[in-house]
Write a protein that holds these residues in place. Sequence first.
Motif, mmCIF file in Angstrom:
data_model
loop_
_atom_site.group_PDB
_atom_site.id
_atom_site.type_symbol
_atom_site.label_atom_id
_atom_site.label_comp_id
_atom_site.label_asym_id
_atom_site.label_seq_id
_atom_site.Cartn_x
_atom_site.Cartn_y
_atom_site.Cartn_z
ATOM 1 N N VAL A 242 -7.273 6.994 6.739
ATOM 2 C CA VAL A 242 -6.393 5.882 7.097
ATOM 3 C C VAL A 242 -6.248 5.788 8.611
ATOM 4 N N THR A 243 -6.062 6.947 9.242
ATOM 5 C CA THR A 243 -5.900 6.976 10.698
ATOM 6 C C THR A 243 -7.133 6.419 11.384
ATOM 7 N N GLY A 244 -8.307 6.858 10.943
ATOM 8 C CA GLY A 244 -9.548 6.398 11.560
ATOM 9 C C GLY A 244 -9.717 4.894 11.422
ATOM 10 N N GLU A 245 -9.432 4.392 10.239
ATOM 11 C CA GLU A 245 -9.597 2.962 10.019
ATOM 12 C C GLU A 245 -8.598 2.169 10.859
ATOM 13 N N THR A 246 -7.379 2.682 10.949
ATOM 14 C CA THR A 246 -6.368 1.994 11.751
ATOM 15 C C THR A 246 -6.736 2.050 13.230
ATOM 16 N N MET A 247 -7.276 3.179 13.661
ATOM 17 C CA MET A 247 -7.713 3.285 15.047
ATOM 18 C C MET A 247 -8.737 2.187 15.339
ATOM 19 N N TYR A 268 -12.294 11.266 12.202
ATOM 20 C CA TYR A 268 -11.377 10.868 11.145
ATOM 21 C C TYR A 268 -12.071 10.065 10.054
ATOM 22 N N LYS A 269 -12.917 9.145 10.458
ATOM 23 C CA LYS A 269 -13.517 8.234 9.483
ATOM 24 C C LYS A 269 -14.676 8.835 8.704
ATOM 25 N N THR A 270 -15.402 9.750 9.306
ATOM 26 C CA THR A 270 -16.626 10.232 8.669
ATOM 27 C C THR A 270 -16.642 11.725 8.419
ATOM 28 N N ALA A 271 -16.328 12.486 9.480
ATOM 29 C CA ALA A 271 -16.570 13.924 9.369
ATOM 30 C C ALA A 271 -15.469 14.679 8.646
ATOM 31 N N SER B 97 10.968 11.426 9.953
ATOM 32 C CA SER B 97 10.094 12.321 10.721
ATOM 33 C C SER B 97 8.825 12.656 9.948
ATOM 34 N N LEU B 98 8.905 12.616 8.608
ATOM 35 C CA LEU B 98 7.729 12.962 7.805
ATOM 36 C C LEU B 98 6.653 11.891 7.839
ATOM 37 N N VAL B 99 7.058 10.653 8.144
ATOM 38 C CA VAL B 99 6.076 9.573 8.065
ATOM 39 C C VAL B 99 5.626 9.103 9.440
ATOM 40 N N VAL B 100 5.861 9.919 10.459
ATOM 41 C CA VAL B 100 5.432 9.540 11.801
ATOM 42 C C VAL B 100 3.918 9.615 11.885
ATOM 43 N N ALA B 101 3.328 8.618 12.484
ATOM 44 C CA ALA B 101 1.876 8.608 12.641
ATOM 45 C C ALA B 101 1.548 8.513 14.126
ATOM 46 N N ASP B 102 0.326 8.904 14.471
ATOM 47 C CA ASP B 102 -0.084 8.841 15.865
ATOM 48 C C ASP B 102 -0.453 7.439 16.309
ATOM 49 N N VAL B 103 -1.174 6.743 15.446
ATOM 50 C CA VAL B 103 -1.608 5.399 15.814
ATOM 51 C C VAL B 103 -0.406 4.461 15.720
ATOM 52 N N LEU B 192 5.850 -5.983 4.078
ATOM 53 C CA LEU B 192 4.954 -5.452 5.113
ATOM 54 C C LEU B 192 3.646 -6.236 5.159
ATOM 55 N N ASN B 193 3.131 -6.619 3.988
ATOM 56 C CA ASN B 193 1.878 -7.370 3.969
ATOM 57 C C ASN B 193 2.061 -8.728 4.629
ATOM 58 N N TYR B 194 3.249 -9.292 4.478
ATOM 59 C CA TYR B 194 3.530 -10.587 5.084
ATOM 60 C C TYR B 194 3.589 -10.455 6.599
ATOM 61 N N VAL B 195 4.173 -9.347 7.042
ATOM 62 C CA VAL B 195 4.405 -9.160 8.471
ATOM 63 C C VAL B 195 3.182 -8.595 9.193
ATOM 64 N N MET B 196 2.482 -7.663 8.517
ATOM 65 C CA MET B 196 1.386 -7.006 9.238
ATOM 66 C C MET B 196 0.028 -7.166 8.571
ATOM 67 N N GLY B 197 -0.039 -7.953 7.505
ATOM 68 C CA GLY B 197 -1.329 -8.156 6.851
ATOM 69 C C GLY B 197 -1.543 -7.237 5.675
ATOM 70 N N ASN B 198 -2.385 -7.694 4.751
ATOM 71 C CA ASN B 198 -2.637 -6.938 3.525
ATOM 72 C C ASN B 198 -3.236 -5.575 3.792
ATOM 73 N N LYS B 199 -4.230 -5.569 4.683
ATOM 74 C CA LYS B 199 -4.974 -4.322 4.863
ATOM 75 C C LYS B 199 -4.091 -3.212 5.412
ATOM 76 N N LEU B 200 -3.308 -3.554 6.414
ATOM 77 C CA LEU B 200 -2.449 -2.525 7.005
ATOM 78 C C LEU B 200 -1.426 -2.034 5.985
ATOM 79 N N ALA B 201 -0.953 -2.958 5.135
ATOM 80 C CA ALA B 201 0.008 -2.575 4.102
ATOM 81 C C ALA B 201 -0.631 -1.600 3.115
ATOM 82 N N VAL B 202 -1.879 -1.890 2.739
ATOM 83 C CA VAL B 202 -2.570 -0.993 1.813
ATOM 84 C C VAL B 202 -2.791 0.371 2.465
ATOM 85 N N LEU B 203 -3.239 0.344 3.715
ATOM 86 C CA LEU B 203 -3.491 1.603 4.415
ATOM 87 C C LEU B 203 -2.205 2.408 4.594
#
Lengths: 424, 418
Positions: A242-247, A268-271, B97-103, B192-203
């Motif tokens: 997920v991270t790789g795809e979002t990146m 992230y995406k492949t390896a 804190s558990l759902v923090v992501a880097d991106v 979320l899908n409405y605000v940020m798009g389907n794909k991001l919501a799924v991800l």
Amino acid sequence: MMRVRGLARLARSGYARGQWVYSSLGSGESAPLLLEHSSHFRNPLQSSREVLSCRVIYSWVSYAISTVGEQVQLQSSSAIEEQVDPFSLVADELSILADRLRSMVVAEVPKLASAAEYFFKLGVEGKRFRPTVLLLMATALDLPIQRQTTEAAVNALSSELRTRQQCIAEITEMIHVASLLHDDVLDDADTRRGIGSLNFVMGNKLAVLAGDFLLSRACVALASLKNTEVVSLLAKVVEHLVTGETMQMTITSDQRCSMEYYMEKTYYKTASLISNSCKAIALLAGQTSDVSNLAFEYGKNLGLAFQLIDDVLDFTGTSTSLGKGSLSDIRHGIVTAPILFAIEEFPELRVIVNQGFEKSSNVDRALEYLSMSSGIQRTRELAAKHASLASAAIDALPENGDEVVQRSRRALVELTHIVITRTK
Amino acid sequence: MMSVRGLARLAKSRGRWVYSSLESAPLLLELPSHFRNPLQSSPQVLGCRVIYAWASNAFSTARQQADLRSSSAVEKQVDPFSVVADELSILADRLRSLVVADVPELASAAEYFFKLGVEGKRFRPTVLLLMATALDLPIQRQTSETAVNALSTELRTRQQCIAEITEMIHVASLLHDDVLDDADTRRGIGSLNYVMGNKLAVLAGNFLLSRAFLALASLKNTEVASLLAKVVDHLVTGEIMQMTTTSDQRCSMEYYMEKTYCKTASLISNSCKAVALLAGQSAEVSNLAFEYGKNLGLAFQLIDDVLDFTGTSTSLGKGSLSDIRHGIVTAPILFATEEFPELRVIVNQGFEKSSNVDRALEYLSMSSGIQRTRELAAKHASLASAAIDALPENEDEVVQRSRRALVELTHTVITRTK
């Protein structure tokens, strides 16, 4: 394929040591293939005479297997490095796994079968790359059998372990296909209500549902292994995918030109999938953390090498000249290693990259710069470096006298060559 | 809230969590009559309320652990949500804190429904925390107090983790469902899908799932891991069932209940069971916890179905009617088709035409569909209540209060109007 199955069955019953014997039958086909291999595959230490006699011995052995149908004694040629076709070694086992996966989907959710085309998507050289790596790794990490244990107990343990490791291969495929469905089928744009044809929309929904189905089955299978460390590893893989795809989806112009960002995204995406599932295989086998880390390193470097060559092939295709590949990466605005290297030599290329590649004139200009640069060359070199790191990881595995184990290890090393020499 | 925390901290020294429902006293006085224990006579009820208000006052002034045995003869009412309110906000912080992501975009998407104000009713975590207390095993007196404290806290943390995992799985499924349903809004804000798009919501949904499993693995309990994995499977199965019904299945009550179990009740039932397992309870008790969750969940959904038709009033057609407009056939309609087979024809035609919606509402009003759905919900609610009553005896007042709260919830789910 019939004969392969026959031998495997005979081997299973007759092989009281509880080990899986593989042969590369249908080897009527594979022997000529071996003879056509280019020179990279030969052990550089062999003299030509040895190479020739090796091939002769190998085809004799293959023939012997196909006619006699007994457990092959390969010790006779142990002095000489035999070439193995990694895919054939595990082809039989793999087709059982693939069938199992496919029939589970079709039986339980027939409506999702249309999304099933992804299940049959084949990878490197038309083979199932990831499961091949994992099954070979499973054999390569086989711990020496303790002699005190009864044979029956050994058999039971071995086949139970093997089943669990096959399960990792299945889980990995499910996660991989789920991510394909979620990444590739859904589009990146904001899809507000009312826009898009029904088919398009339905296609999206099926993709989401099919991906969810596979992910949930992967979760159940994972939990059934009753190993929480393995659960952690594969959960992390999903996070990485997920991270790789979002990146990739949310990349800024600075990030687009950064090799570091690219390699991180590629990990992230492949390896990550291959590396962490190799490690999981090792953990299930009861290996130490040192060995598990070697398995991880193999998977990681193999995966990176694989992707780097993928990047090259997107430009070159099956030829060595540029622009013969599908150019699909660049047309989708995805900037890969060759271009990133070229930018280091030609900063003006950065401007073109920032403009984007919707205009085909920009694609052409980028290709020009690429051809003037050593981008392709340097990418191949980087891939080769990772491939040899992968190979080194296998060589660092603890000694194991067993011929079957050694053959799988050779196959894993073979793969590190195949990923960088393949032309598709 | 300050005094609640203060009290809790004081009480912690005995290794137990003590909750009080300070602010909730006025609320209790306003509760309609359903909430009273039907076995109580009116003077007792009045007396109960007076005693309760006094007790609350005593808490806030005395700041001591209340000795509630003085009023044990009378069933005290508890507001289940207040009992765990403090703990819930700790959970909410931890969840964030558990759902923090880097991106960055992934981080925004992942935390979207965990931010302050949009956490929802937090029904599930409330049930789980109450269940955790309700299943507290009697403390062995031989063990040293510090050991007891440490064990209690560690167990509590693990059980809180189940509540967190459950929320992550729940929100992940919401994110995907909204994509599948083309939903615009959720919890009062844009979906979320409405605000940020389907794909991001799924991800983002996949991301939450992966974090849930990471947390699950950290509990190092493979049975619990299997239970929650099964939940994920059921959630998807329920969604598939909903999206791929044949016309026969669409009119089948059995199919509907199975789908409802998968989509709604499985999560609560299996996480209740997980809480019991972590507490080291026997298989029988774990199954009682499961039965509570299952029946509570089913009751909850059945009333949800009714409310979609009635809204806050008792008359039909005042609800949002969103189920039927999306072609989702629920219990009231299913009961009505049993009485009016011609309604089945309309159901099979679908509800894209609002005239079909009107006709279906007509049949529904002529039928006893709403009534029978309420009755079925009540039946499940009382099964849930019975499961609590069947739990092994436990003298501890805190445990008893949580059990009363759980029983209270079985009333709340069927009497609520939204």
